[in-house]
Design a protein around this motif. Structure first.
Motif, short mmCIF file in Angstrom:
data_model
loop_
_atom_site.label_atom_id
_atom_site.label_comp_id
_atom_site.label_asym_id
_atom_site.label_seq_id
_atom_site.Cartn_x
_atom_site.Cartn_y
_atom_site.Cartn_z
N GLY A 351 0.83 -1.20 0.00
CA GLY A 351 0.00 0.00 0.00
C GLY A 351 0.86 1.24 0.00
N MET A 352 1.38 1.61 -1.16
CA MET A 352 2.38 2.67 -1.22
C MET A 352 1.80 4.03 -1.56
SD MET A 352 5.49 1.20 -0.88
CE MET A 352 6.77 1.67 -2.00
N GLY A 353 0.50 4.09 -1.82
CA GLY A 353 -0.10 5.32 -2.31
C GLY A 353 0.26 6.53 -1.45
N GLY A 354 0.80 7.55 -2.04
CA GLY A 354 1.09 8.80 -1.36
C GLY A 354 2.14 8.71 -0.27
N MET A 355 3.11 7.81 -0.43
CA MET A 355 4.10 7.64 0.63
C MET A 355 5.49 8.00 0.14
SD MET A 355 2.67 4.19 2.27
CE MET A 355 4.11 4.13 3.30
N GLN A 356 5.67 9.27 -0.19
CA GLN A 356 6.96 9.72 -0.74
C GLN A 356 8.10 9.50 0.27
OE1 GLN A 356 4.26 11.60 -0.50
NE2 GLN A 356 3.57 11.95 -2.60
N GLY A 357 7.76 9.61 1.55
CA GLY A 357 8.80 9.55 2.57
C GLY A 357 9.26 8.14 2.90
N MET A 358 8.71 7.15 2.23
CA MET A 358 9.02 5.75 2.55
C MET A 358 10.48 5.46 2.26
SD MET A 358 6.64 3.20 3.06
CE MET A 358 6.25 1.58 2.54
N SER A 359 11.25 5.19 3.29
CA SER A 359 12.68 4.97 3.08
C SER A 359 12.93 3.50 2.75
CB SER A 359 13.44 5.37 4.33
OG SER A 359 12.95 4.66 5.43
N HIS A 360 14.15 3.24 2.34
CA HIS A 360 14.51 1.88 1.94
C HIS A 360 14.32 0.91 3.10
CE1 HIS A 360 16.55 -1.33 -0.12
NE2 HIS A 360 17.29 -1.51 0.95
N GLY A 361 13.70 -0.21 2.84
CA GLY A 361 13.53 -1.23 3.88
C GLY A 361 12.31 -1.01 4.75
N ALA A 362 11.59 0.09 4.52
CA ALA A 362 10.43 0.36 5.36
C ALA A 362 9.18 -0.26 4.74
CB ALA A 362 10.23 1.86 5.51
N SER A 363 8.29 -0.71 5.58
CA SER A 363 7.03 -1.26 5.10
C SER A 363 5.86 -0.38 5.48
CB SER A 363 6.79 -2.64 5.73
OG SER A 363 7.88 -3.47 5.54
N TRP A 364 6.09 0.49 6.45
CA TRP A 364 4.99 1.24 7.06
C TRP A 364 5.36 2.70 7.18
CZ3 TRP A 364 0.84 -1.86 7.86
CH2 TRP A 364 1.08 -3.22 7.99
N ALA A 365 4.33 3.52 7.37
CA ALA A 365 4.59 4.95 7.53
C ALA A 365 3.46 5.59 8.33
CB ALA A 365 4.70 5.63 6.17
N ILE A 366 3.74 6.75 8.88
CA ILE A 366 2.72 7.59 9.49
C ILE A 366 2.76 8.92 8.73
CG2 ILE A 366 1.95 8.78 11.59
CD1 ILE A 366 3.27 6.52 13.21
N ASN A 367 1.65 9.34 8.18
CA ASN A 367 1.57 10.57 7.37
C ASN A 367 2.67 10.63 6.32
OD1 ASN A 367 -0.53 11.11 9.06
ND2 ASN A 367 0.30 13.00 9.91
N GLY A 368 2.94 9.51 5.67
CA GLY A 368 3.88 9.50 4.56
C GLY A 368 5.34 9.41 4.93
N THR A 369 5.65 9.34 6.22
CA THR A 369 7.05 9.29 6.65
C THR A 369 7.31 8.03 7.46
OG1 THR A 369 7.12 11.69 6.71
CG2 THR A 369 8.84 10.54 7.92
N SER A 370 8.42 7.36 7.17
CA SER A 370 8.79 6.15 7.90
C SER A 370 9.98 6.42 8.79
CB SER A 370 9.19 5.04 6.92
OG SER A 370 8.16 4.80 6.01
N MET A 371 9.82 6.14 10.07
CA MET A 371 10.95 6.20 11.00
C MET A 371 11.18 4.76 11.42
SD MET A 371 10.90 8.72 14.24
CE MET A 371 11.10 10.27 13.37
N THR A 372 12.36 4.25 11.17
CA THR A 372 12.60 2.83 11.45
C THR A 372 13.47 2.65 12.68
OG1 THR A 372 14.50 2.83 9.99
CG2 THR A 372 12.41 2.17 9.01
N GLY A 373 13.54 1.45 13.21
CA GLY A 373 14.43 1.13 14.32
C GLY A 373 13.77 1.30 15.67
N ASP A 374 14.58 1.73 16.66
CA ASP A 374 14.14 1.77 18.05
C ASP A 374 14.23 3.14 18.68
OD1 ASP A 374 14.11 -1.33 18.58
OD2 ASP A 374 15.95 -0.86 17.50
N HIS A 376 16.51 7.20 17.71
CA HIS A 376 17.72 7.78 17.13
C HIS A 376 17.90 9.16 17.73
CE1 HIS A 376 17.17 4.92 13.78
NE2 HIS A 376 15.91 5.29 13.81
N ALA A 377 19.10 9.71 17.56
CA ALA A 377 19.34 11.09 17.96
C ALA A 377 18.69 12.00 16.93
CB ALA A 377 20.84 11.33 18.02
N ASN A 378 18.29 13.16 17.36
CA ASN A 378 17.81 14.23 16.47
C ASN A 378 16.73 13.80 15.49
OD1 ASN A 378 19.90 15.81 17.62
ND2 ASN A 378 21.33 14.80 16.21
N MET A 379 15.76 13.06 15.95
CA MET A 379 14.69 12.71 15.05
C MET A 379 13.78 13.92 14.91
SD MET A 379 13.66 8.78 15.62
CE MET A 379 13.69 8.60 17.37
N PRO A 380 13.48 14.34 13.68
CA PRO A 380 12.60 15.49 13.53
C PRO A 380 11.19 15.11 13.98
CG PRO A 380 13.08 14.49 11.39
CD PRO A 380 13.88 13.74 12.41
#
Ligand code: C2O
Ligand code: CU
Length: 472
Positions: A351-374, A376-380
């Motif tokens: 389900g990739m519709g409208g997910m420009q922010g989907m980074s490599h290896g990501a399957s999911w997103a919130i509002n088009g942006t995927s933050m992966t892992g556990d 990180h420092a300085n996450m916007p």
């Protein structure tokens, strides 16, 4: 037993064992002015999950046991937990559901540096709310939680709630091999894009459950904690009428569960009061039938062959005293929408519709942006919320899968589901959102800092369904 467990052995989870574990922690209790001091070591261990003739299972755990030692303090008491890391990799501890100061929240990079192997970190805070909480790592979460690192954190009400016994059921889901070892493949991408890693063996307090002794006429408080990576549970109690008195640690109006089932997604807790009105000598099953065709019994209540503890019926279930949660001002609240996106659809398309922010290896997103892992420092941050202001978040699940959405540092009111008001004054820190559903939650942004918000199906979290809300 029709479920996928590979074996079951007779195990009596008795009041004595529980009392012993509680007093173990109580031994560390000092005068109210002094903090309760708990030492917690994260390390590899070998524990008898399935029982003979199976070998012990190689796990990672706290205090050499699964689940980790129960931490139990009274509301308003300070607690200091000295965590030592004897694992071969970094770790942190997150106090799930406890409204701690941001620096104690246990998110590596974001709220603290990770605890390196051989090092220690001291957490110290005063839990503001009474209730049923838990702790788990927030570093390499899939493997660390999936290998057994979880423990109960119970905050008692200032005056004891009158029940005959207070039981904690830490429920975990494992994928074990035929040698009772934890199966590899935690990062399976296909699984991550679907339901997450659902296992084949469910344990109750670290062992494949069997029988739980009960006395007719007694009233129990049963604290359910789902520590699974991905397994959702829907529990029903044969021959009993449990009453829900708290959800995610927060008291609600006492009520019987809808359709007699207690829905428990990963990380969620439910406190029940049950009047044990079974017949002496009889057995009653606790059944989980969430996944169609895969129902199994989680435990059996076995009534002692003794006359009932009391002859008369008890008063209705006690309602718990409220916690000091600020009530959101709904009229003045600012509103934001969180759209949950991605994952595998029924037909096998992403389900990739409208997910420009989907980074490599990501399957999911919130509002088009995927933050992966556990962490990180300085996450916007996705949103910056003003300290002290009320907020309503509309969480819209645009995917074909269930998501237990968790916000750190807060409990929120669950207002509506698909536009219909949610009854029973329900607060939560983790709200289970079915496919295509929309829920509205509200809270006062009174706890400053950068707070994670993510799906607690750990495979979904680490592959993109995570974000940060900043309160400043
Ligand atoms: Cu139990 Cu980031 O959560
Ligand atoms: Cu999810």
């Amino acid at each position: 037993h029709s479920g996928p467990s590979i074996n079951r052995r007779a195990l009596l989870i008795g009041g004595t064992a529980l009392a012993a574990s509680a007093s173990l922690v109580r031994a560390g209790r000092a005068a109210p002015a002094e903090p309760n001091v708990v030492e917690l070591t994260a390390a590899a261990g070998r524990v008898p999950i399935v029982g003979a003739p199976y070998p012990r299972t190689d796990v990672w755990c706290y205090g050499d046991r699964v689940p980790g030692p129960e931490i139990r303090v009274r509301q308003g008491e300070r607690v200091r937990v000295i965590v030592r890391n004897d694992l071969p990799e970094e770790t942190t501890v997150h106090w799930h559901g406890i409204r701690v100061p941001n620096s104690m929240d246990g998110v590596p990079g974001l709220t603290q540096p990770p605890i390196k192997p051989g090092e220690s970190f001291t957490y110290e805070f005063t839990p503001p709310d009474a209730g049923t909480f838990w702790y788990h790592p927030h570093s390499d979460s899939l493997r660390q939680l999936g290998r057994g690192m979880a423990g109960a954190f119970i905050v008692e009400e200032p005056t004891a709630v009158s029940v005959d016994r207070d039981l904690v059921w830490m429920l975990s889901d494992w994928r074990l091999t035929s040698e009772a070892q934890i199966a590899a493949g935690f990062g399976n991408a296909m699984e991550a894009a679907m339901s997450g890693r659902v296992g084949n063996t469910v344990t109750l307090n670290g062992a494949v459950p069997d029988e739980v002794p009960m006395r007719a006429g007694e009233r129990i408080r049963l604290r359910l904690v789902n520590t699974s990576l991905a397994r959702i549970m829907s529990l029903r109690f044969e021959g009993h009428r449990p009453v829900i008195v708290a959800i995610d640690g927060q008291p609600c109006d006492p009520h019987e569960p809808e359709r007699g089932r207690i829905l428990l997604g990963p990380a969620m807790r439910v406190d029940l009061v049950i009047d044990m009105q079974g017949e002496p000598g009889r057995r009653y099953r606790v059944i989980d039938d969430f996944y169609e065709g895969l129902s199994y019994w989680l435990a059996k209540f076995v009534y002692e062959d003794k006359p009932p503890l009391r002859a008369h019926h008890l008063e209705p279930s006690p309602s718990l005293p409220r916690n000091p949660l600020p009530e959101p001002d709904l009229a003045a609240a600012e509103r934001h929408e969180l759209r949950l996106q991605g994952g595998m659809m029924g037909g096998g398309m992403m389900g990739m519709g409208g997910m420009q922010g989907m980074s490599h290896g990501a399957s999911w997103a919130i509002n088009g942006t995927s933050m992966t892992g556990d962490g990180h420092a300085n996450m916007p941050p996705l949103l910056t919320l003003r300290l002290g202001r009320s907020y309503v978040l509309t969480i819209r699940n645009e995917t074909a899968w269930w998501h237990p959405m968790h916000l750190h540092g807060y409990s929120f009111r669950v207002l509506t589901r698909n536009g219909t008001a949610v009854p029973h004054r329900r607060w939560a820190d983790t709200v289970l959102v079915p496919p295509r559903d929309t829920v509205e939650v509200a809270f006062v942004a009174d706890n400053p800092g950068d707070w994670m918000m993510h799906c607690h199906v750990t495979n979904h979290q680490v592959s993109g369904m995570m974000t940060v809300l900043r309160v400043a």
